[in-house]
Design a protein around this motif. Structure first.
Motif, PDB file in Angstrom:
ATOM      1  N   TYR A   1       1.111  -0.895   0.072  1.00  0.00           N
ATOM      2  CA  TYR A   1       0.190   0.110   0.175  1.00  0.00           C
ATOM      3  C   TYR A   1       1.160   1.198   0.270  1.00  0.00           C
ATOM      4  N   SER A   2       0.917   2.164  -1.106  1.00  0.00           N
ATOM      5  CA  SER A   2       1.701   2.666  -1.228  1.00  0.00           C
ATOM      6  C   SER A   2       1.177   4.176  -0.876  1.00  0.00           C
ATOM      7  N   GLY A   3       2.742   4.950   0.027  1.00  0.00           N
ATOM      8  CA  GLY A   3       2.502   5.977   1.025  1.00  0.00           C
ATOM      9  C   GLY A   3       1.428   6.004   3.010  1.00  0.00           C
ATOM     10  N   VAL A   4       1.397   4.148   2.981  1.00  0.00           N
ATOM     11  CA  VAL A   4       1.436   3.704   4.114  1.00  0.00           C
ATOM     12  C   VAL A   4       1.781   2.556   4.576  1.00  0.00           C
ATOM     13  N   SER A   5       2.638   3.029   5.462  1.00  0.00           N
ATOM     14  CA  SER A   5       3.814   2.124   6.347  1.00  0.00           C
ATOM     15  C   SER A   5       4.019   0.661   6.977  1.00  0.00           C
ATOM     16  N   SER A   6       4.306   0.067   7.133  1.00  0.00           N
ATOM     17  CA  SER A   6       3.889  -1.205   8.056  1.00  0.00           C
ATOM     18  C   SER A   6       3.941  -1.073   8.623  1.00  0.00           C
ATOM     19  N   GLU A   7       4.208   0.214   9.321  1.00  0.00           N
ATOM     20  CA  GLU A   7       3.416   0.359  11.331  1.00  0.00           C
ATOM     21  C   GLU A   7       1.987   0.607  10.832  1.00  0.00           C
ATOM     22  N   GLN A   8       1.998   1.612  10.037  1.00  0.00           N
ATOM     23  CA  GLN A   8       0.463   1.990   9.840  1.00  0.00           C
ATOM     24  C   GLN A   8      -0.159   0.513   9.516  1.00  0.00           C
ATOM     25  N   GLU A   9       0.640  -0.158   8.734  1.00  0.00           N
ATOM     26  CA  GLU A   9      -0.836  -0.985   8.556  1.00  0.00           C
ATOM     27  C   GLU A   9      -0.759  -2.396   9.342  1.00  0.00           C
ATOM     28  N   LYS A  10       0.022  -2.823  10.269  1.00  0.00           N
ATOM     29  CA  LYS A  10      -0.104  -3.629  10.919  1.00  0.00           C
ATOM     30  C   LYS A  10      -1.056  -3.245  12.217  1.00  0.00           C
ATOM     31  N   GLU A  11      -0.394  -1.225  12.673  1.00  0.00           N
ATOM     32  CA  GLU A  11      -1.745  -1.002  13.148  1.00  0.00           C
ATOM     33  C   GLU A  11      -2.818  -1.458  13.494  1.00  0.00           C
ATOM     34  N   ILE A  12      -3.528  -1.154  11.854  1.00  0.00           N
ATOM     35  CA  ILE A  12      -4.750  -1.207  11.049  1.00  0.00           C
ATOM     36  C   ILE A  12      -5.453  -2.604  12.213  1.00  0.00           C
ATOM     37  N   ARG A  13      -4.306  -3.491  11.094  1.00  0.00           N
ATOM     38  CA  ARG A  13      -4.739  -4.727  11.209  1.00  0.00           C
ATOM     39  C   ARG A  13      -4.804  -5.236  12.790  1.00  0.00           C
ATOM     40  N   GLU A  14      -4.069  -5.041  13.707  1.00  0.00           N
ATOM     41  CA  GLU A  14      -4.268  -4.808  14.824  1.00  0.00           C
ATOM     42  C   GLU A  14      -5.828  -4.546  15.916  1.00  0.00           C
ATOM     43  N   ARG A  15      -5.862  -3.095  15.521  1.00  0.00           N
ATOM     44  CA  ARG A  15      -7.287  -2.653  15.258  1.00  0.00           C
ATOM     45  C   ARG A  15      -7.960  -3.645  15.744  1.00  0.00           C
TER      46      ARG A  15
ATOM     47  N   THR B   1     -12.669  11.098   5.716  1.00  0.00           N
ATOM     48  CA  THR B   1     -10.853  11.944   5.748  1.00  0.00           C
ATOM     49  C   THR B   1     -10.052  10.234   6.081  1.00  0.00           C
ATOM     50  N   VAL B   2     -10.330   9.417   5.654  1.00  0.00           N
ATOM     51  CA  VAL B   2      -9.172   8.336   5.515  1.00  0.00           C
ATOM     52  C   VAL B   2      -8.712   8.219   3.586  1.00  0.00           C
ATOM     53  N   ASP B   3      -8.155   8.449   3.755  1.00  0.00           N
ATOM     54  CA  ASP B   3      -7.364   8.269   2.326  1.00  0.00           C
ATOM     55  C   ASP B   3      -7.593   6.618   1.969  1.00  0.00           C
ATOM     56  N   PRO B   4      -8.179   6.210   0.950  1.00  0.00           N
ATOM     57  CA  PRO B   4      -8.182   4.647   0.117  1.00  0.00           C
ATOM     58  C   PRO B   4      -7.195   3.449   0.521  1.00  0.00           C
ATOM     59  N   GLU B   5      -5.722   3.956   0.676  1.00  0.00           N
ATOM     60  CA  GLU B   5      -5.015   2.845   0.571  1.00  0.00           C
ATOM     61  C   GLU B   5      -5.158   2.076   2.004  1.00  0.00           C
ATOM     62  N   ARG B   6      -5.765   3.670   2.996  1.00  0.00           N
ATOM     63  CA  ARG B   6      -5.456   2.622   4.903  1.00  0.00           C
ATOM     64  C   ARG B   6      -7.252   2.528   4.176  1.00  0.00           C
ATOM     65  N   VAL B   7      -8.228   2.329   3.783  1.00  0.00           N
ATOM     66  CA  VAL B   7      -9.752   1.903   3.555  1.00  0.00           C
ATOM     67  C   VAL B   7      -9.382   0.634   3.455  1.00  0.00           C
ATOM     68  N   ASN B   8      -8.451   0.077   2.122  1.00  0.00           N
ATOM     69  CA  ASN B   8      -8.228  -0.781   1.074  1.00  0.00           C
ATOM     70  C   ASN B   8      -7.460  -1.893   2.366  1.00  0.00           C
ATOM     71  N   ILE B   9      -6.787  -1.435   3.006  1.00  0.00           N
ATOM     72  CA  ILE B   9      -6.128  -2.255   4.338  1.00  0.00           C
ATOM     73  C   ILE B   9      -6.980  -2.857   5.068  1.00  0.00           C
ATOM     74  N   ALA B  10      -7.862  -1.806   5.426  1.00  0.00           N
ATOM     75  CA  ALA B  10      -9.217  -2.385   6.383  1.00  0.00           C
ATOM     76  C   ALA B  10      -9.580  -3.572   5.972  1.00  0.00           C
ATOM     77  N   LEU B  11     -10.289  -3.393   3.782  1.00  0.00           N
ATOM     78  CA  LEU B  11     -11.204  -4.272   3.665  1.00  0.00           C
ATOM     79  C   LEU B  11     -10.846  -5.936   4.024  1.00  0.00           C
ATOM     80  N   ASP B  12      -9.048  -5.485   3.074  1.00  0.00           N
ATOM     81  CA  ASP B  12      -7.826  -6.389   3.082  1.00  0.00           C
ATOM     82  C   ASP B  12      -7.414  -7.859   4.835  1.00  0.00           C
ATOM     83  N   ALA B  13      -8.451  -7.085   5.812  1.00  0.00           N
ATOM     84  CA  ALA B  13      -7.520  -7.564   7.343  1.00  0.00           C
ATOM     85  C   ALA B  13      -9.400  -7.839   7.129  1.00  0.00           C
ATOM     86  N   GLY B  14     -10.261  -7.732   6.144  1.00  0.00           N
ATOM     87  CA  GLY B  14     -11.725  -8.357   7.149  1.00  0.00           C
ATOM     88  C   GLY B  14     -12.671  -7.481   7.718  1.00  0.00           C
ATOM     89  N   VAL B  15     -13.388  -6.082   6.973  1.00  0.00           N
ATOM     90  CA  VAL B  15     -14.466  -5.378   7.351  1.00  0.00           C
ATOM     91  C   VAL B  15     -15.394  -6.005   6.676  1.00  0.00           C
TER      92      VAL B  15
END
Length: 249
Positions: A9-23, A53-67
């Motif tokens: 996910y361009s523009g999203v750090s691995s730490e940010q991605e991990k945080e979304i998935r853990e939440r 206000t959430v950018d599509p990259e982070r939204v797509n992480i949430a989708l991939d994480a199963g929301v």
């Protein structure tokens, strides 16, 4: 056209991605616990990611994480972002205040409008759905705290309004939605959610088995809502963190 699902996910750090998935994992655990306390199962409750206000990259992480679903608050923001989402419109709901002149903008981008707050809006939504050749699912928004600052049907009037709205040709009434009063205290919120549960059961008895959605509960109160029968919780900050109002429309 739906974008291709990406593994990075361009523009999203691995730490940010991990945080979304853990939440999301922690939210699912808390939903499961609250559902059990309410005599239900985790799968009885859908988890919606609120994307304001959430950018599509982070939204797509949430989708991939199963929301299960995405909740959109603003028509303009939805128009700007939805082509970047990695899901079909069947998983996108409109949950914000909707003006009649914005219906045309969202009618082919969402599968459900949760914020139908008047007979006028319902009629306009049905008319636009007819022009688009679709049946639009909808929920009736209930102003359960009867707050002057909020729109929605009164608890006393929503069932009568539901009969009229259910008869509109291009709408499929699926249930109710509410936002608990702000800073009212846990006991008051619990009474409000309990009243919503009563209204939902009365609506289902009146309109039949097609009534299957009670959308209530957000980051600060979703466990209480689940214990009171919510079938859909709408979580924004609990997934994505504090909103950045410098982004989004």
């Amino acid at each position: 056209m739906v974008s291709i699902i990406r593994k990075t996910y361009s523009g999203v750090s691995s730490e940010q991605e991990k945080e979304i998935r853990e939440r999301i994992l922690r939210l699912r655990e808390r939903i499961a616990q609250a559902a059990e306390e309410g005599g239900r199962k985790e799968e009885d409750v859908s988890l919606m990611a609120v994307t304001k206000t959430v950018d599509p990259e982070r939204v797509n992480i949430a989708l991939d994480a199963g929301v299960s679903l995405l909740g959109e608050n603003r028509a303009q923001e939805l128009m700007e972002k939805n082509s970047f989402y990695t899901c079909e419109k069947s998983r996108i709901h409109f949950i914000g205040h909707l003006q009649s002149n914005k219906i045309r903008d969202i009618i082919n981008r969402v599968s459900c409008v949760e914020s139908v707050d008047s007979l006028h809006l319902a009629s306009a939504l049905s008319a636009q759905a007819e022009k688009a050749g679709i049946i639009m699912h909808c929920l009736l928004e209930v102003n359960i705290g009867q707050e002057e600052s909020k729109s929605g049907f009164s608890p006393e009037g929503v069932l009568d309004a539901a009969g009229e709205i259910a008869a509109l040709p291009n709408l499929s009434l699926r249930g109710l939605m509410t936002v608990a009063p702000a800073s009212a205290g846990q006991n008051h919120d619990d009474r409000c959610f309990g009243r919503m549960q009563e209204l939902f059961l009365a609506l289902r008895e009146k309109e039949g088995s097609g009534i299957d959605t009670l959308s209530m509960g957000m980051t600060g109160d979703f466990e209480m809502a689940v214990r009171r029968g919510s079938t859909l919780v709408r979580i924004g900050q609990g997934i994505f963190g504090a909103r950045n109002y410098r982004t989004g429309g």
